[in-house]
Design a protein around this motif. Structure first.
Motif, PDB file in Angstrom:
ATOM      1  N   GLU A 252       0.844  -1.194   0.000  1.00 51.79           N
ATOM      2  CA  GLU A 252       0.000   0.000   0.000  1.00 51.79           C
ATOM      3  C   GLU A 252       0.876   1.240   0.000  1.00 51.79           C
ATOM      4  O   GLU A 252       2.018   1.204   0.471  1.00 51.79           O
ATOM      5  CB  GLU A 252      -0.887   0.026   1.257  1.00 51.79           C
ATOM      6  CG  GLU A 252      -1.697  -1.237   1.493  1.00 51.79           C
ATOM      7  CD  GLU A 252      -2.445  -1.199   2.817  1.00 51.79           C
ATOM      8  OE1 GLU A 252      -2.069  -0.359   3.686  1.00 51.79           O
ATOM      9  OE2 GLU A 252      -3.369  -1.996   2.990  1.00 51.79           O
TER      10      GLU A 252
ATOM     11  N   ASN B 123      -6.619  -5.391  -7.078  1.00 47.17           N
ATOM     12  CA  ASN B 123      -6.780  -4.183  -7.874  1.00 47.17           C
ATOM     13  C   ASN B 123      -6.029  -4.288  -9.195  1.00 47.17           C
ATOM     14  O   ASN B 123      -4.908  -4.798  -9.250  1.00 47.17           O
ATOM     15  CB  ASN B 123      -6.293  -2.960  -7.100  1.00 47.17           C
ATOM     16  CG  ASN B 123      -7.299  -2.474  -6.081  1.00 47.17           C
ATOM     17  OD1 ASN B 123      -8.495  -2.716  -6.225  1.00 47.17           O
ATOM     18  ND2 ASN B 123      -6.826  -1.798  -5.048  1.00 47.17           N
TER      19      ASN B 123
ATOM     20  N   THR C  94      -3.231   5.006   4.497  1.00 44.85           N
ATOM     21  CA  THR C  94      -3.143   4.571   3.106  1.00 44.85           C
ATOM     22  C   THR C  94      -4.020   5.483   2.262  1.00 44.85           C
ATOM     23  O   THR C  94      -5.168   5.762   2.624  1.00 44.85           O
ATOM     24  CB  THR C  94      -3.620   3.124   2.946  1.00 44.85           C
ATOM     25  OG1 THR C  94      -2.833   2.280   3.791  1.00 44.85           O
ATOM     26  CG2 THR C  94      -3.491   2.660   1.511  1.00 44.85           C
TER      27      THR C  94
ATOM     28  N   ALA D  45      -6.370   6.631  -0.910  1.00 48.32           N
ATOM     29  CA  ALA D  45      -7.481   5.904  -1.517  1.00 48.32           C
ATOM     30  C   ALA D  45      -8.071   6.719  -2.656  1.00 48.32           C
ATOM     31  O   ALA D  45      -8.032   7.953  -2.640  1.00 48.32           O
ATOM     32  CB  ALA D  45      -8.549   5.601  -0.472  1.00 48.32           C
TER      33      ALA D  45
ATOM     34  N   HIS E 285     -14.784   0.109  -6.852  1.00 51.27           N
ATOM     35  CA  HIS E 285     -14.831   0.348  -5.408  1.00 51.27           C
ATOM     36  C   HIS E 285     -13.914   1.541  -5.074  1.00 51.27           C
ATOM     37  O   HIS E 285     -13.171   2.024  -5.932  1.00 51.27           O
ATOM     38  CB  HIS E 285     -14.411  -0.907  -4.638  1.00 51.27           C
ATOM     39  CG  HIS E 285     -12.979  -1.292  -4.842  1.00 51.27           C
ATOM     40  ND1 HIS E 285     -11.954  -0.807  -4.047  1.00 51.27           N
ATOM     41  CD2 HIS E 285     -12.381  -2.106  -5.754  1.00 51.27           C
ATOM     42  CE1 HIS E 285     -10.801  -1.304  -4.459  1.00 51.27           C
ATOM     43  NE2 HIS E 285     -11.026  -2.097  -5.487  1.00 51.27           N
TER      44      HIS E 285
ATOM     45  N   TYR F  93     -11.159   1.941  -3.071  1.00 51.57           N
ATOM     46  CA  TYR F  93      -9.909   1.715  -2.352  1.00 51.57           C
ATOM     47  C   TYR F  93      -8.737   1.387  -3.281  1.00 51.57           C
ATOM     48  O   TYR F  93      -8.246   0.261  -3.328  1.00 51.57           O
ATOM     49  CB  TYR F  93     -10.093   0.612  -1.307  1.00 51.57           C
ATOM     50  CG  TYR F  93     -11.133   0.964  -0.267  1.00 51.57           C
ATOM     51  CD1 TYR F  93     -10.872   1.949   0.681  1.00 51.57           C
ATOM     52  CD2 TYR F  93     -12.380   0.348  -0.267  1.00 51.57           C
ATOM     53  CE1 TYR F  93     -11.835   2.289   1.622  1.00 51.57           C
ATOM     54  CE2 TYR F  93     -13.344   0.691   0.668  1.00 51.57           C
ATOM     55  CZ  TYR F  93     -13.066   1.668   1.609  1.00 51.57           C
ATOM     56  OH  TYR F  93     -14.024   2.025   2.529  1.00 51.57           O
TER      57      TYR F  93
ATOM     58  N   ARG G  95      -3.362   0.628  -3.578  1.00 50.21           N
ATOM     59  CA  ARG G  95      -2.931  -0.608  -2.912  1.00 50.21           C
ATOM     60  C   ARG G  95      -3.150  -1.763  -3.889  1.00 50.21           C
ATOM     61  O   ARG G  95      -3.968  -1.665  -4.814  1.00 50.21           O
ATOM     62  CB  ARG G  95      -3.703  -0.820  -1.624  1.00 50.21           C
ATOM     63  CG  ARG G  95      -5.178  -1.090  -1.809  1.00 50.21           C
ATOM     64  CD  ARG G  95      -5.988  -0.763  -0.573  1.00 50.21           C
ATOM     65  NE  ARG G  95      -6.178   0.687  -0.442  1.00 50.21           N
ATOM     66  CZ  ARG G  95      -6.656   1.274   0.648  1.00 50.21           C
ATOM     67  NH1 ARG G  95      -6.965   0.562   1.711  1.00 50.21           N
ATOM     68  NH2 ARG G  95      -6.806   2.592   0.678  1.00 50.21           N
TER      69      ARG G  95
ATOM     70  N   ALA H 148      -7.455  -5.117  -1.912  1.00 49.09           N
ATOM     71  CA  ALA H 148      -8.380  -4.344  -1.079  1.00 49.09           C
ATOM     72  C   ALA H 148      -9.398  -5.289  -0.458  1.00 49.09           C
ATOM     73  O   ALA H 148      -9.867  -6.231  -1.097  1.00 49.09           O
ATOM     74  CB  ALA H 148      -9.088  -3.285  -1.908  1.00 49.09           C
TER      75      ALA H 148
ATOM     76  N   VAL I 159     -13.036  -5.129   0.918  1.00 49.01           N
ATOM     77  CA  VAL I 159     -14.130  -4.187   0.720  1.00 49.01           C
ATOM     78  C   VAL I 159     -15.448  -4.815   1.140  1.00 49.01           C
ATOM     79  O   VAL I 159     -15.735  -5.977   0.808  1.00 49.01           O
ATOM     80  CB  VAL I 159     -14.208  -3.753  -0.768  1.00 49.01           C
ATOM     81  CG1 VAL I 159     -15.250  -2.660  -0.952  1.00 49.01           C
ATOM     82  CG2 VAL I 159     -12.845  -3.262  -1.265  1.00 49.01           C
TER      83      VAL I 159
ATOM     84  N   ASN J 125     -20.066  -1.806  -0.751  1.00 48.80           N
ATOM     85  CA  ASN J 125     -19.236  -0.761  -1.354  1.00 48.80           C
ATOM     86  C   ASN J 125     -18.657  -1.173  -2.703  1.00 48.80           C
ATOM     87  O   ASN J 125     -17.823  -0.468  -3.262  1.00 48.80           O
ATOM     88  CB  ASN J 125     -18.092  -0.390  -0.406  1.00 48.80           C
ATOM     89  CG  ASN J 125     -18.575   0.317   0.840  1.00 48.80           C
ATOM     90  OD1 ASN J 125     -19.592   0.995   0.811  1.00 48.80           O
ATOM     91  ND2 ASN J 125     -17.876   0.129   1.946  1.00 48.80           N
TER      92      ASN J 125
END
Length: 342
Positions: A10, A45, A78, A80, A104, A106, A109, A112, A114, A118
């Motif tokens: 992250e 991600n 972190t 976002a 999403h 976040y 990173r 994630a 989640v 979300n």
């Protein structure tokens, strides 16, 4: 029950910034990744957005100036931003399956964790990442809900090559706009804006006043102004409105990208009397007020008449490139939305 531990990388804030963010404001940290199988979706991600607003959120001013429209990022937090990832695992009763693409909040990173509520399901195959991470849906909502475009409208869009502006021009054209003017601070973006984004004319900051250039390109005035900058450009737009014009304010980059420090203040002097006489409406708008427009925007992209829209983006590769991506976004050098691919 916990999933097996995994390592996650992250990007955290190591110190607050003054002026333009620098690489030493950030630190890549490695942490164990555990998630609760009963409620969390584990996501790998693939892409995330880098937004100009991050500069204000991580700045020294974020702790001292009241009323900043974004929550400050604390040292050690972190970062976002909006992201697209693929599901690795989800709760047993979830509608999400491994391999599904989800949207999403976040990014910044590699993995994630989640909450399912979300996550927005995008499908097993997706459009260009900029279709979701870009601000097409923001522009679409602003031109559908914030104001309405009428056939034959003359439109001025500030920051016309940016994440919102690059989409607003194309969307406005689809909605019936006749003549579209955009502004930019980069001479080398002018032909690209005309050829790719289909602007009719481009105003260049620093090549005479905004007001002089706007009068040259729209001598009879404008019907719509989509503002992402504020300041001189907002003042010029107000002074060149036609009767019944509609102004929608989506951002204030003149404050967020101020040379010395990022701030929430974007002072401007406008002729309010002309707004009254001409029956002009001016509205501050956030697409967050109409979250349902995201799904409507994505549905539009499957319609044949919208298929040729260009999703403008500046791509950086690797998590390590995110600080440089933020610099590019804040410097005005980027075209369209800035995206990091990991």
């Amino acid at each position: 029950m916990l999933f097996e531990k995994r390592k996650n990388r992250e990007i955290c804030l190591s110190k607050r910034s003054t002026g333009m963010p620098q690489p030493d404001n950030f630190q890549i940290v490695e942490t164990p990744l555990c998630t609760n199988a009963n409620s969390d979706v584990l996501i790998r991600n693939r892409w995330f957005r880098v937004s100009i607003s991050t500069r204000l959120m991580m700045s020294e001013e974020a702790e001292t100036v009241e009323g900043i429209p974004f929550p400050p990022i604390a040292i050690g937090d972190t970062l976002a931003d909006a992201a697209i990832g693929q599901v690795i695992s989800a709760p047993t009763n979830s509608y999400l399956k491994p391999g599904d693409y989800v949207f999403h909040p976040y990014g910044w990173r590699e993995f994630a964790m989640v909450k399912q509520e979300n996550c927005i399901f995008l499908g097993t195959h997706i459009h260009h990442p900029a279709a979701y991470l870009g601000h097409g849906w923001t522009a679409y909502a602003a031109l559908s809900k914030g104001i309405q475009v009428h056939s034959g409208d003359v439109i001025f869009i500030s920051s016309g090559a940016g994440a919102i502006g690059s989409m607003a021009a194309q969307i406005a054209r689809k909605m019936g706009a006749k003549y579209i003017i955009g502004s930019t601070g980069s001479l080398n973006k002018v032909e690209w804006m005309k050829q790719t984004l289909k602007y009719d004319q481009v105003i260049i900051r620093g090549e005479g006043t905004i007001s002089e250039q706007l009068h040259r390109y729209a001598p009879d005035g404008i019907d719509i102004f989509v503002d992402i900058v504020g300041g001189e450009q907002l003042a010029a737009a107000v002074s060149h409105t036609r009767e019944g014009a509609r102004l929608v304010l989506l951002g204030a980059l003149s404050a967020e990208l101020a040379d010395k420090e990022s701030t929430k203040f974007a002072p401007v002097e406008i002729d309010s009397f002309s707004l009254i006489v001409k029956g002009v409406t001016m509205r501050g708008y956030s697409a967050d007020n109409n979250p349902e427009m995201f799904s409507e925007w994505i549905a539009r992209l499957d319609e044949p008449e919208w298929a040729e829209i260009t999703f403008s983006s500046t791509l950086f590769k690797g998590l390590e490139s995110a600080p440089l991506a933020l610099q590019a976004a804040c410097s005005g050098k980027a075209r369209g939305v800035v995206i990091v691919e990991i």
